[in-house]
Design an enzyme around this catalytic site. Structure first.
Site, PDB file in Angstrom:
ATOM      1  N   LYS A  84       0.835  -1.200   0.000  1.00 59.84           N
ATOM      2  CA  LYS A  84       0.000   0.000   0.000  1.00 59.84           C
ATOM      3  C   LYS A  84       0.883   1.269   0.000  1.00 59.84           C
ATOM      4  O   LYS A  84       2.100   1.160   0.023  1.00 59.84           O
ATOM      5  CB  LYS A  84      -0.940  -0.012   1.206  1.00 59.84           C
ATOM      6  CG  LYS A  84      -1.728  -1.321   1.374  1.00 59.84           C
ATOM      7  CD  LYS A  84      -2.824  -1.506   0.319  1.00 59.84           C
ATOM      8  CE  LYS A  84      -3.333  -2.932   0.243  1.00 59.84           C
ATOM      9  NZ  LYS A  84      -4.209  -3.371   1.306  1.00 59.84           N
TER      10      LYS A  84
HETATM   11  C1  LIG Z   1      -5.143  -4.405   1.844  1.00 61.99           C
HETATM   12  C2  LIG Z   1      -6.610  -4.241   1.886  1.00 61.99           C
HETATM   13  C3  LIG Z   1      -7.371  -4.580   3.020  1.00 61.99           C
HETATM   14  C4  LIG Z   1      -6.801  -5.284   4.212  1.00 61.99           C
HETATM   15  O1  LIG Z   1      -5.704  -4.685   4.765  1.00 61.99           O
HETATM   16  P1  LIG Z   1      -4.642  -5.578   5.620  1.00 61.99           P
HETATM   17  O2  LIG Z   1      -3.794  -4.513   6.245  1.00 61.99           O
HETATM   18  O3  LIG Z   1      -3.913  -6.415   4.652  1.00 61.99           O
HETATM   19  O4  LIG Z   1      -5.411  -6.354   6.610  1.00 61.99           O
HETATM   20  C5  LIG Z   1      -8.727  -4.308   2.995  1.00 61.99           C
HETATM   21  N1  LIG Z   1      -9.317  -3.764   1.928  1.00 61.99           N
HETATM   22  C6  LIG Z   1      -8.630  -3.450   0.815  1.00 61.99           C
HETATM   23  C7  LIG Z   1      -9.341  -2.839  -0.335  1.00 61.99           C
HETATM   24  C8  LIG Z   1      -7.257  -3.697   0.757  1.00 61.99           C
HETATM   25  O5  LIG Z   1      -6.578  -3.427  -0.366  1.00 61.99           O
END
Ligand SMILES: *Cc1c(COP(=O)(O)O)cnc(C)c1O
Length: 408
Positions: free
Chosen positions: A193
């Site tokens: 991210k």
């Molecule tokens: C990455 C992601 C999540 C979950 O995040 P984590 O930190 O991996 O638990 C939820 N929703 C979306 C759209 C994501 O891309």
């Protein structure tokens, strides 16, 4: 072979120093970095409150719990998202209801959501979880209007969109997760991210009551806050007032997040630059891209193309060290959701989108040379495999002048 992933973190010397300082401090978890990160992140999004949690999935779970989601209730979300957007509803014993996407943006189609709500008795649905998919900001104002008409809450899954914004009907830029329209927004700090904490998540809101609930739920439902305690025994005294979890984010991770946050704007700027280069090249091809830049303040978590030759292109790029990815396999087709009665064929737009989508490498530290290599490999794939993609079509329309930025 040099490997190019679809996304990756960028760690600087400054990040390393920030984490090292915390390692040498008195705190590994729940020290001053947590609040500092929360404060800066709230400022970054424009929300009043921010609550750091252990990951984006925990953020979704606590968001749903704080809104009082209960067994028997139903929540609407998109099939084109990471499974966690839907799973959090089931953690609360409630049920996810999917609706189809808008094929142009791959976002949850608000008109289909409206139809779904209107086809069911009042009170069927508790809330909606729109997702700023790929970094393309959802028009949360429109979703707020719809939600208010039917008494629903809104959680914005903004994992892909820190730094993104949409322009509302008053011509005001509304940052993703600023709490102006959604009750709560959630973010992830997984390394792919925008901001990397290792693992990490954040919930933002402008609602002080929800904020208090989140603080309690994040740490076992336990409080020592004198204003909240029902009894008073002494300074050691605390109460577990509700069933909560250990979803805390350690100081170490917050130190990294805080350091990364300083470069968030520069990261977005670089992502936009990369997107423009891809846009320029694909504009003259019959490759479709998702959601052009002009439409909104896109945060470009992902750069997605659509092609009938997706599988072969994926394999070709992999064979030369370029690791693209598919976002996402529609969640309703996952075996878990099929066991709950969801079936392939239910959401034709989402399923058609899935057949063609491919996420190209997109991250701030992608070099110009790497992006050129990716573009060259995509072109040579199409020259070699498809008569529809004649070399002349791409080469003729791209005069050397237009290409100077790409072929330096
Ligand atoms: C990455 C992601 C999540 C979950 O995040 P984590 O930190 O991996 O638990 C939820 N929703 C979306 C759209 C994501 O891309």
């Amino acid at each position: 072979m040099h490997k190019i992933p679809y996304g990756r973190q960028h760690i600087t010397q400054e990040d390393i120093q920030a984490v090292t300082r915390t390692l040498q401090s008195d705190w590994l978890t729940q020290g001053p970095m947590v609040e500092a990160f929360e404060k800066e992140f709230a400022k970054y999004t424009g929300a009043q409150f921010a609550v750091a949690v252990s990951n984006g999935t925990a953020a979704l779970h606590l968001a749903a719990l704080s809104l009082g989601l209960k067994p028997g209730q139903k929540v609407i979300t998109t099939p084109i998202t990471f499974a966690a957007s839907a799973n959090c509803v089931h953690y609360c014993g409630a049920e996810t209801v999917f609706t189809d996407i808008d094929p142009d943006t791959a976002l949850l189609d608000i008109e289909k959501v409206r139809t779904l709500i209107e086809q069911h008795p009042k009170g069927t649905f508790a809330g909606i979880i729109p997702v700023d998919f790929a970094g393309y900001p959802v028009n949360m104002e429109a979703f707020r209007e719809l939600a208010d008409e039917h008494g629903l809450w809104l959680i914005e899954d903004a994992c892909h969109a820190p730094g993104g914004a949409f322009t509302d009907s008053n011509n005001i830029k509304q940052n993703c997760g600023n709490g102006a329209y959604a009750d709560l927004a959630i973010f992830s700090f997984h390394p792919v991210k925008h901001i990397a904490c290792g693992e990490g998540g954040m919930i933002t809101t402008n609602d002080p009551d929800l904020y208090e609930k989140l603080i309690l739920l994040r740490t076992h439902g336990i409080t020592k806050n004198p204003d909240l305690l029902l009894e008073k025994h002494g300074d050691w005294y605390y109460e577990m007032q509700t069933l909560g979890y250990n979803y805390r984010l350690p100081d170490l991770n917050c130190a990294l997040g805080l350091s990364q946050l300083k470069r968030a704007d520069a990261g977005i700027a670089r992502r936009i630059e990369i997107a423009k280069v891809y846009d320029e090249v694909f504009r003259f091809s019959s490759l479709k891209t998702l959601a052009p830049l002009e439409a909104t303040d896109h945060a470009y978590h992902l750069y997605i193309i659509k092609t009938k030759h997706r599988k072969a292109l994926y394999q070709h790029l992999k064979s030369v060290g370029i690791y693209t990815q598919v976002h996402y396999i529609p969640v309703h087709t996952m075996p878990y959701y099929q066991n709950l009665g969801w079936r392939k064929g239910m959401f034709p737009e989402a399923e058609a989108y899935y057949e063609q989508c491919l996420s190209l490498p997109m991250y701030p530290s992608l070099t110009h040379a790497e992006q050129n290599f990716i573009i060259e490999q995509i072109k040579s794939f199409f020259y070699a495999t498809s008569s529809n993609y004649s070399r002349t079509r791409w080469e003729q329309k791209n005069t050397p002048k237009e290409y100077t930025g790409i072929y330096g």
